[in-house]
Design a protein around this motif. Structure first.
Motif, PDB file in Angstrom:
ATOM      1  N   ILE A  76      14.436   3.300 -16.403  1.00 22.14           N
ATOM      2  CA  ILE A  76      13.003   3.472 -16.152  1.00 22.14           C
ATOM      3  C   ILE A  76      12.758   3.891 -14.707  1.00 22.14           C
ATOM      4  O   ILE A  76      11.929   4.762 -14.415  1.00 22.14           O
ATOM      5  N   ALA A  77      13.507   3.290 -13.769  1.00 17.74           N
ATOM      6  CA  ALA A  77      13.255   3.527 -12.345  1.00 17.74           C
ATOM      7  C   ALA A  77      13.758   4.883 -11.873  1.00 17.74           C
ATOM      8  O   ALA A  77      13.104   5.535 -11.044  1.00 17.74           O
ATOM      9  N   ALA A  78      14.923   5.324 -12.359  1.00 16.02           N
ATOM     10  CA  ALA A  78      15.562   6.520 -11.804  1.00 16.02           C
ATOM     11  C   ALA A  78      14.686   7.770 -11.845  1.00 16.02           C
ATOM     12  O   ALA A  78      14.658   8.529 -10.868  1.00 16.02           O
ATOM     13  N   PRO A  79      13.940   8.040 -12.937  1.00 16.42           N
ATOM     14  CA  PRO A  79      13.134   9.268 -12.947  1.00 16.42           C
ATOM     15  C   PRO A  79      11.739   9.133 -12.355  1.00 16.42           C
ATOM     16  O   PRO A  79      10.950  10.074 -12.430  1.00 16.42           O
ATOM     17  N   LEU A  80      11.405   7.989 -11.757  1.00 18.39           N
ATOM     18  CA  LEU A  80      10.052   7.806 -11.235  1.00 18.39           C
ATOM     19  C   LEU A  80       9.720   8.875 -10.184  1.00 18.39           C
ATOM     20  O   LEU A  80      10.480   9.068  -9.228  1.00 18.39           O
ATOM     21  N   PRO A  81       8.608   9.578 -10.320  1.00 17.93           N
ATOM     22  CA  PRO A  81       8.265  10.638  -9.357  1.00 17.93           C
ATOM     23  C   PRO A  81       8.145  10.138  -7.922  1.00 17.93           C
ATOM     24  O   PRO A  81       8.391  10.896  -6.975  1.00 17.93           O
ATOM     25  N   VAL A  82       7.765   8.859  -7.737  1.00 16.55           N
ATOM     26  CA  VAL A  82       7.537   8.357  -6.386  1.00 16.55           C
ATOM     27  C   VAL A  82       8.809   8.392  -5.547  1.00 16.55           C
ATOM     28  O   VAL A  82       8.749   8.472  -4.310  1.00 16.55           O
ATOM     29  N   LEU A  83       9.985   8.364  -6.181  1.00 15.02           N
ATOM     30  CA  LEU A  83      11.240   8.397  -5.423  1.00 15.02           C
ATOM     31  C   LEU A  83      11.438   9.727  -4.699  1.00 15.02           C
ATOM     32  O   LEU A  83      12.262   9.817  -3.787  1.00 15.02           O
ATOM     33  N   ALA A  84      10.690  10.753  -5.100  1.00 19.63           N
ATOM     34  CA  ALA A  84      10.781  12.033  -4.377  1.00 19.63           C
ATOM     35  C   ALA A  84      10.342  11.880  -2.929  1.00 19.63           C
ATOM     36  O   ALA A  84      10.705  12.700  -2.070  1.00 19.63           O
ATOM     37  N   ARG A 119       0.814  -1.218   0.000  1.00 17.08           N
ATOM     38  CA  ARG A 119       0.000   0.000   0.000  1.00 17.08           C
ATOM     39  C   ARG A 119       0.848   1.268   0.000  1.00 17.08           C
ATOM     40  O   ARG A 119       0.343   2.337  -0.353  1.00 17.08           O
ATOM     41  N   ASP A 120       2.099   1.176   0.421  1.00 19.93           N
ATOM     42  CA  ASP A 120       2.964   2.353   0.436  1.00 19.93           C
ATOM     43  C   ASP A 120       3.653   2.468  -0.925  1.00 19.93           C
ATOM     44  O   ASP A 120       4.463   1.610  -1.289  1.00 19.93           O
ATOM     45  N   PRO A 121       3.396   3.503  -1.704  1.00 25.26           N
ATOM     46  CA  PRO A 121       3.960   3.581  -3.061  1.00 25.26           C
ATOM     47  C   PRO A 121       5.487   3.534  -3.088  1.00 25.26           C
ATOM     48  O   PRO A 121       6.065   2.887  -3.970  1.00 25.26           O
ATOM     49  N   GLN A 151      12.609   2.533   7.653  1.00 24.24           N
ATOM     50  CA  GLN A 151      12.652   2.955   9.049  1.00 24.24           C
ATOM     51  C   GLN A 151      11.777   4.167   9.321  1.00 24.24           C
ATOM     52  O   GLN A 151      11.234   4.300  10.418  1.00 24.24           O
ATOM     53  N   THR A 152      11.648   5.055   8.355  1.00 27.70           N
ATOM     54  CA  THR A 152      10.946   6.319   8.600  1.00 27.70           C
ATOM     55  C   THR A 152       9.512   6.319   8.085  1.00 27.70           C
ATOM     56  O   THR A 152       8.766   7.263   8.358  1.00 27.70           O
ATOM     57  N   ARG A 153       9.108   5.297   7.356  1.00 25.85           N
ATOM     58  CA  ARG A 153       7.747   5.228   6.830  1.00 25.85           C
ATOM     59  C   ARG A 153       6.933   4.090   7.460  1.00 25.85           C
ATOM     60  O   ARG A 153       5.793   3.840   7.052  1.00 25.85           O
ATOM     61  N   THR A 154       7.536   3.411   8.433  1.00 26.07           N
ATOM     62  CA  THR A 154       6.900   2.245   9.034  1.00 26.07           C
ATOM     63  C   THR A 154       6.669   2.480  10.522  1.00 26.07           C
ATOM     64  O   THR A 154       7.600   2.873  11.230  1.00 26.07           O
ATOM     65  N   PRO A 155       5.466   2.253  11.026  1.00 22.43           N
ATOM     66  CA  PRO A 155       5.247   2.369  12.475  1.00 22.43           C
ATOM     67  C   PRO A 155       6.091   1.345  13.222  1.00 22.43           C
ATOM     68  O   PRO A 155       6.382   0.262  12.704  1.00 22.43           O
ATOM     69  N   GLU A 156       6.462   1.701  14.417  1.00 21.09           N
ATOM     70  CA  GLU A 156       7.391   0.877  15.195  1.00 21.09           C
ATOM     71  C   GLU A 156       6.925  -0.569  15.320  1.00 21.09           C
ATOM     72  O   GLU A 156       7.710  -1.506  15.171  1.00 21.09           O
ATOM     73  N   ARG A 157       5.667  -0.788  15.557  1.00 23.10           N
ATOM     74  CA  ARG A 157       5.167  -2.145  15.799  1.00 23.10           C
ATOM     75  C   ARG A 157       5.238  -3.021  14.549  1.00 23.10           C
ATOM     76  O   ARG A 157       5.189  -4.250  14.635  1.00 23.10           O
ATOM     77  N   LEU A 158       5.338  -2.402  13.357  1.00 20.23           N
ATOM     78  CA  LEU A 158       5.376  -3.155  12.102  1.00 20.23           C
ATOM     79  C   LEU A 158       6.769  -3.225  11.495  1.00 20.23           C
ATOM     80  O   LEU A 158       6.950  -3.842  10.452  1.00 20.23           O
TER      81      LEU A 158
END
Length: 445
Positions: free
Chosen positions: A395-403, A223-225, A339-346
């Motif tokens: 293909i991967a390097a310019p993907l906007p989601v990496l921002a 679910r996390d892009p 580490q920064t996008r995941t709640p501690e319990r998960l």
């Protein structure tokens, strides 16, 4: 006063030093086993097939155990999981010479002990990695710096481990090598046992069962892009990169009759990766994480294509080192995102799930490489795999989601003084402070 401050700083850094020392010992022990196990099998049986059976038997369980490893961490706790993992490794390694003394050590025993030692390795690796944010916070380190050092130590261990294994076999023999390796794992157990960090003990909110907990981790990653994209990028890189190390380069240098050059090229890759991981913690101060990731991906693809052109030996060494150097920042950046996008319990489950994707991609790449060589020839197979990897990273390097790598942490460590601003000390990471925008609404708690 200065002496007191120095002692305080030392105490703050002690957990991080303990975690990284345990990582070095554990990973080096695994690197020694990579050499010692097939050597023992070949010495006893003279059969390359038997050596392959042992390698497969120790590798296949990782595919399944890595998927559940993070849930095990979140069930048992981080310190306890790391202790169990290294203890099982110590027992399995020490049992090889012990069984040989008590009864006849046959292939069945070796396979069983290899599986015992390997099956919990992903959980131990995940446990130590999930201890990093709290250890970095205690030491006053930026998490990027801790990630870079952690990946560099891991790479260094696998760089020196096989060499240490070969040296031990040559000097004290394979049986004694296993005793020395077991002692290293035992020392790692003692180091982890001394770690005292918030969130290292038994979880307050463990998952509801092994399978349901793993499903929760899989769902969160998907679910996390950003995490989903990084997982797919990692799978593509591993599937296309590992065959170079495990199939194509060995086949090339065997045909050339230059095994020593194979070792030098692989060591250049590993040394470059160590330098790249360390450099990523410095580079993060001056460039955006997205820019660093994009550059790492593109340069890795270009350098691997240069290696695939099979230049003269000095050129191969240079391109191999550049491949490792460019790839070095990828894992620390992926760790930062987890580490920064995941709640501690998960966190354990998310790290375990993303690690399992890489474990699954490796065998897929190996299965692809063999038929490709037979169908197209070795030189063409080099170019096809390198070209495919270059297309993937372009293909991967310019993907906007990496921002999203440069977004503020969704789940940062608690601020100094806790959530109230009082000086009650650090807040346990299971009760992290969250900005209001990221707090769960009451109905979802």
């Amino acid at each position: 006063m200065i002496f007191a401050m120095t002692r305080t700083e030392h105490r703050r850094r002690t957990p991080l030093l303990l975690v990284e020392a345990a990582t070095l010992l554990s990973a080096t022990g695994n690197g020694v086993a990579v050499v010692a196990l097939p050597w023992l099998v070949l010495e006893r049986t003279g059969s390359a097939t038997a050596a392959g059976v042992v390698a497969a038997a120790s590798g296949l369980p990782l595919l399944l155990s890595s998927l559940f490893s993070g849930t095990v961490v979140d069930l048992l706790g981080r310190r306890r999981t790391a202790l169990v993992s290294d203890a099982l490794s110590a027992v399995s390694v020490a049992a090889i010479p012990l069984v040989d003394t008590l009864v006849e050590l046959n292939l069945g025993w070796i396979v069983a002990l290899a599986v015992l030692g390997a099956v919990f390795d992903p959980a131990g690796m995940t446990a130590r990695e999930t201890l990093l944010p709290a250890a970095a916070q205690a030491a006053g380190w930026r998490i990027e710096r801790a990630n870079g050092v952690h990946e560099a130590i891991f790479g260094l261990a696998f760089l020196i481990g096989p060499g240490v294994g070969g040296l031990l076999i040559a000097t004290v023999g394979p049986e004694a090598t296993f005793w020395v390796t077991a002692a290293g794992f035992a020392l790692s157990v003692l180091l982890v046992a001394a770690v005292r960090l918030p969130g290292a003990g038994r979880p307050d909110r463990p998952p509801n069962g092994l399978w349901r907990g793993t499903q929760e981790g899989l769902g969160f990653v998907w679910r996390d892009p950003l995490l989903r994209t990084l997982s797919l990028i990692t799978m593509a890189l591993v599937a296309l990169y590992l065959p170079f190390e495990g199939v194509l380069l060995p086949a090339w240098f065997v045909a050339e009759g230059e095994p020593a050059r194979l070792g030098a090229v692989l060591m250049a890759m590993s040394a470059g990766a160590v330098a790249g991981a360390l450099g990523s913690s410095v580079a993060g101060r001056f460039v955006r994480r997205r820019s660093l990731m994009a550059a790492a991906l593109v340069v890795t693809g270009l350098a691997l294509l240069g290696l695939a052109l099979l230049p003269p030996y000095p050129g191969m060494l240079a391109f191999a080192g550049l491949v490792g150097l460019a790839y070095g920042p990828v894992n620390p950046l992926a760790n930062y995102a987890m580490q920064t996008r995941t709640p501690e319990r998960l966190r354990g489950r998310v790290v375990g799930v993303m690690t399992s994707f890489a474990y699954a991609a490796g065998p897929a790449g190996y299965l692809l490489a063999g038929p490709l060589v037979e169908w197209l020839g070795l030189a063409t197979a080099f170019l096809v795999l390198a070209g495919a990897l270059l297309v993937a990273v372009l293909i991967a390097a310019p993907l906007p989601v990496l921002a999203a790598l440069d977004e503020p942490p969704r789940y940062p460590p608690a601020p100094p003084g806790g959530t109230t601003g009082r000086s009650e000390g650090p807040v346990p990471l299971g009760e992290q402070w969250l900005p209001a925008a990221h707090r769960d609404p009451p109905a979802s708690r």
